[in-house]
Enzyme design. Sequence first.
Site, PDB file in Angstrom:
ATOM      1  CG  ASP A  40       2.005 -18.843  -3.464  1.00  6.48           C
ATOM      2  OD1 ASP A  40       1.060 -19.436  -2.908  1.00  6.48           O
ATOM      3  OD2 ASP A  40       3.079 -19.413  -3.772  1.00  6.48           O
ATOM      4  CB  SER A  41      -3.977 -18.829  -3.590  1.00  5.47           C
ATOM      5  OG  SER A  41      -4.113 -18.101  -2.380  1.00  5.47           O
ATOM      6  CG  ASP A  79       2.229 -18.259   0.454  1.00  7.83           C
ATOM      7  OD1 ASP A  79       2.830 -18.946   1.301  1.00  7.83           O
ATOM      8  OD2 ASP A  79       1.134 -18.581  -0.045  1.00  7.83           O
ATOM      9  CE  LYS A 109       1.404 -20.624   3.295  1.00  7.89           C
ATOM     10  NZ  LYS A 109       1.722 -21.250   1.991  1.00  7.89           N
ATOM     11  CD  GLU A 111       4.321 -23.852  -1.899  1.00  7.13           C
ATOM     12  OE1 GLU A 111       4.744 -24.675  -2.742  1.00  7.13           O
ATOM     13  OE2 GLU A 111       3.344 -23.107  -2.091  1.00  7.13           O
ATOM     14  CD  GLU A 179      -2.450 -26.815  -0.514  1.00  6.67           C
ATOM     15  OE1 GLU A 179      -1.572 -25.978  -0.209  1.00  6.67           O
ATOM     16  OE2 GLU A 179      -3.210 -26.683  -1.499  1.00  6.67           O
TER      17      GLU A 179
HETATM   18  O1  KIV Z   1      -1.420 -19.573  -1.278  1.00  4.78           O
HETATM   19  C1  KIV Z   1      -2.289 -20.006  -0.498  1.00  4.78           C
HETATM   20  O2  KIV Z   1      -3.449 -19.594  -0.507  1.00  4.78           O
HETATM   21  C2  KIV Z   1      -1.888 -21.042   0.441  1.00  4.78           C
HETATM   22  C3  KIV Z   1      -2.976 -21.746   1.185  1.00  4.78           C
HETATM   23  C4  KIV Z   1      -3.636 -22.720   0.294  1.00  4.78           C
HETATM   24  C5  KIV Z   1      -2.464 -22.400   2.427  1.00  4.78           C
HETATM   25  O3  KIV Z   1      -0.746 -21.337   0.561  1.00  4.78           O
END
Ligand code: KIV
Length: 265
Positions: A40-41, A79, A109, A111, A179
């Site tokens: 989600d980056s 994510d 994924k 969090e 992280e």
């Molecule tokens: O969203 C992302 O890029 C991430 C990584 C930093 C692990 O969760």
Amino acid sequence: MRDFLEMKSRGEPIAVLTCYEVLFARILAEEGVDMILVGDSLAQVVLGYESTLPVTLEEMLHHTRAVRRGAPDTFTVVDLPFLSYQVSNEDALRNAGRTLKETGAHAVKLEGGEEASCDRVRALVRAGIPVMGHVGFEPQSVNALGGARVQGRNSDEAEVLRGQALALQDAGCFSVVLELVPAKLAGEISRELRIPTIGIGAGVECDGQVLVLPDALGLNPSFSPRFLKRYAALAEAAHEGVRHFLDDVKERRYPGPEHTFGGEA
Ligand code: KIV
């Protein structure tokens, strides 16, 4: 997922990169990256938001479909974005289910390692959806955490983090991202867990490493946290290319005869 467990037991590091679109996905697949994370980056490095919070499930699905077209044979984790799983197990199931169904990705994924997150993991795993956990600095909680800071620096915080990683493993995660975690603690957690840890800013003793692709390739030169190593200078190369194109056009050097079609008229 068995492959990643075997890599951990062989001591073979797992190399993960994030990706958001087709051409880079093709490059990652051709180079044999072990796993792609559609992070989600995306919110920051592609869509220009300040944090990961605004990105929507629809945007994640859209970009994941592009990644899958470029890397159809690479294990891909997506994510679950902010608010797509925090409210209830039902939301989590519906949104994770859509993610796998509509993109062909292999896992999601999420969090957090507290009880509510573990409950989500159990619900997803029961439905046959592989889940990667993510503890330490959790970008979706950036406002509560007061910025991107190393987590687990004192012994109380370290014990909480260790407990969360173990709880995620017990809940059924096949892997967990650590992280911004002190290297010693990340190493200890990695040795305690049966499942692989994937570190970002968590030292070399994690079972694998992940970086955000545009950061790793130097497309985002204003972002330079301590943990980041740049493997290319794409921003510089892009500036140079654009400058040359502008010069060529202004000086009528482009298109040349070799770029020009002939014809009778
Ligand atoms: O969203 C992302 O890029 C991430 C990584 C930093 C692990 O969760």
